[in-house]
Design a protein around this motif. Structure first.
Motif, PDB file in Angstrom:
ATOM      1  N   TRP A 188       3.199  -6.918   2.796  1.00  0.00           N
ATOM      2  CA  TRP A 188       1.779  -6.599   2.864  1.00  0.00           C
ATOM      3  C   TRP A 188       1.481  -5.799   4.113  1.00  0.00           C
ATOM      4  CZ3 TRP A 188      -0.998  -7.924  -1.369  1.00  0.00           C
ATOM      5  CH2 TRP A 188      -0.391  -8.828  -2.241  1.00  0.00           C
ATOM      6  N   ALA A 189       0.472  -4.947   4.033  1.00  0.00           N
ATOM      7  CA  ALA A 189      -0.023  -4.197   5.194  1.00  0.00           C
ATOM      8  C   ALA A 189      -1.526  -4.017   5.013  1.00  0.00           C
ATOM      9  CB  ALA A 189       0.672  -2.843   5.312  1.00  0.00           C
ATOM     10  N   GLU A 190      -2.211  -3.777   6.111  1.00  0.00           N
ATOM     11  CA  GLU A 190      -3.666  -3.654   6.057  1.00  0.00           C
ATOM     12  C   GLU A 190      -4.092  -2.281   5.555  1.00  0.00           C
ATOM     13  OE1 GLU A 190      -7.624  -4.335   8.843  1.00  0.00           O
ATOM     14  OE2 GLU A 190      -5.640  -4.869   9.610  1.00  0.00           O
ATOM     15  N   TYR A 191      -5.134  -2.285   4.721  1.00  0.00           N
ATOM     16  CA  TYR A 191      -5.752  -1.049   4.254  1.00  0.00           C
ATOM     17  C   TYR A 191      -6.766  -0.619   5.307  1.00  0.00           C
ATOM     18  CZ  TYR A 191      -8.764   2.006   1.443  1.00  0.00           C
ATOM     19  OH  TYR A 191      -9.508   3.062   0.967  1.00  0.00           O
ATOM     20  N   ALA A 192      -6.614   0.607   5.802  1.00  0.00           N
ATOM     21  CA  ALA A 192      -7.500   1.124   6.853  1.00  0.00           C
ATOM     22  C   ALA A 192      -8.264   2.351   6.369  1.00  0.00           C
ATOM     23  CB  ALA A 192      -6.686   1.455   8.101  1.00  0.00           C
ATOM     24  N   GLY A 193      -8.469   2.456   5.052  1.00  0.00           N
ATOM     25  CA  GLY A 193      -9.165   3.599   4.491  1.00  0.00           C
ATOM     26  C   GLY A 193      -8.218   4.483   3.713  1.00  0.00           C
ATOM     27  N   PRO A 194      -8.771   5.436   2.952  1.00  0.00           N
ATOM     28  CA  PRO A 194      -7.943   6.293   2.094  1.00  0.00           C
ATOM     29  C   PRO A 194      -6.841   7.038   2.848  1.00  0.00           C
ATOM     30  CG  PRO A 194     -10.274   6.623   1.627  1.00  0.00           C
ATOM     31  CD  PRO A 194     -10.193   5.732   2.834  1.00  0.00           C
ATOM     32  N   GLU A 195      -7.108   7.400   4.097  1.00  0.00           N
ATOM     33  CA  GLU A 195      -6.100   8.148   4.865  1.00  0.00           C
ATOM     34  C   GLU A 195      -4.890   7.290   5.229  1.00  0.00           C
ATOM     35  OE1 GLU A 195      -8.715   5.944   7.498  1.00  0.00           O
ATOM     36  OE2 GLU A 195      -9.183   7.343   5.889  1.00  0.00           O
ATOM     37  N   SER A 196      -4.997   5.969   5.053  1.00  0.00           N
ATOM     38  CA  SER A 196      -3.881   5.084   5.396  1.00  0.00           C
ATOM     39  C   SER A 196      -2.920   4.882   4.224  1.00  0.00           C
ATOM     40  CB  SER A 196      -4.410   3.723   5.856  1.00  0.00           C
ATOM     41  OG  SER A 196      -4.967   2.991   4.777  1.00  0.00           O
ATOM     42  N   LEU A 197      -3.179   5.527   3.090  1.00  0.00           N
ATOM     43  CA  LEU A 197      -2.321   5.372   1.919  1.00  0.00           C
ATOM     44  C   LEU A 197      -1.327   6.518   1.811  1.00  0.00           C
ATOM     45  CD1 LEU A 197      -5.004   4.288  -0.696  1.00  0.00           C
ATOM     46  CD2 LEU A 197      -3.418   2.823   0.580  1.00  0.00           C
ATOM     47  N   THR A 198      -0.094   6.176   1.489  1.00  0.00           N
ATOM     48  CA  THR A 198       0.939   7.199   1.291  1.00  0.00           C
ATOM     49  C   THR A 198       1.649   6.932  -0.039  1.00  0.00           C
ATOM     50  OG1 THR A 198       2.528   5.879   2.551  1.00  0.00           O
ATOM     51  CG2 THR A 198       1.337   7.576   3.755  1.00  0.00           C
TER      52      THR A 198
END
Length: 195
Positions: free
Chosen positions: A87-97
């Motif tokens: 698991w990792a924290e979602y920090a907004g759309p820019e945090s997705l790869t």
């Protein structure tokens, strides 16, 4: 479908139906799910775990933003082979790869599989869920290995289209029951506790 219909037959039928939906229907359902998720998050006190819908899965990243706007820390899964999800924290759309299997995963620090034990609620992808809480996933077993780590009493909701909340699905002994469902039209649907 009959109660004796196999999981694979259910999967084929449900994925075909999802692919047949128009972009307009998907967008309307995604907006409704984001609103329902925000209402649910207002009832939950603490961090939540969710996922990034991909392909024809119900919802959109707007659901994740709605959870964050409700003041919730949001954890997203990272697929790690045949092990329990990381698991990792979602920090907004820019945090997705982009990741394997066409998924989008958070690029922040990994928190380990045990991080899911700290959440106050969990939204789980599903192809369908029945009214006794049996969830039908895609069959890879990632959630089967991760859900046992969730604390007892924590709401675990399958996110499905209204038509995917069904009366009965085939169940196996290892299946972890959902406590409810989140649907576009019905919003939060809580299942009766089993004794």
């Amino acid at each position: 479908m009959s109660a004796v219909t196999s999981k694979n037959e259910w999967r084929t039928r449900l994925t075909t139906a999802r692919r047949a939906l128009s972009a307009e229907v998907r967008a309307a359902e995604a907006a409704a799910l984001a609103a329902a998720a925000a209402e649910w998050a207002a009832r939950v006190h603490g961090p939540v775990a969710a996922y990034v819908p991909v392909g024809a899965e119900p919802g959109s990243p707007a659901l994740l933003d709605a959870l964050r706007a409700a003041g919730r820390r949001v954890l997203l899964p990272i697929v790690v082979g045949a092990a329990a999800l990381d698991w990792a924290e979602y920090a907004g759309p820019e945090s997705l790869t982009p990741a394997r299997y066409g998924l989008l995963e958070p690029n922040g620090p990994r928190l380990g599989p045990a991080a899911v034990a700290e959440v106050a609620g969990l939204l789980v992808p599903a192809l369908a869920v029945d009214r006794s809480g049996v969830r039908l996933g895609r069959g890879a077993g990632h959630y089967d290995r991760s859900l046992p780590l969730v604390r007892v009493g924590v709401p675990v909701l399958a996110v499905v289209r209204d038509e995917e909340l069904v009366d009965r699905l085939p169940a196996e002994p290892h299946d972890i029951r959902m406590t409810g469902a989140l649907t576009p039209d019905g919003g939060l649907v809580e299942f009766p506790e089993r004794v």
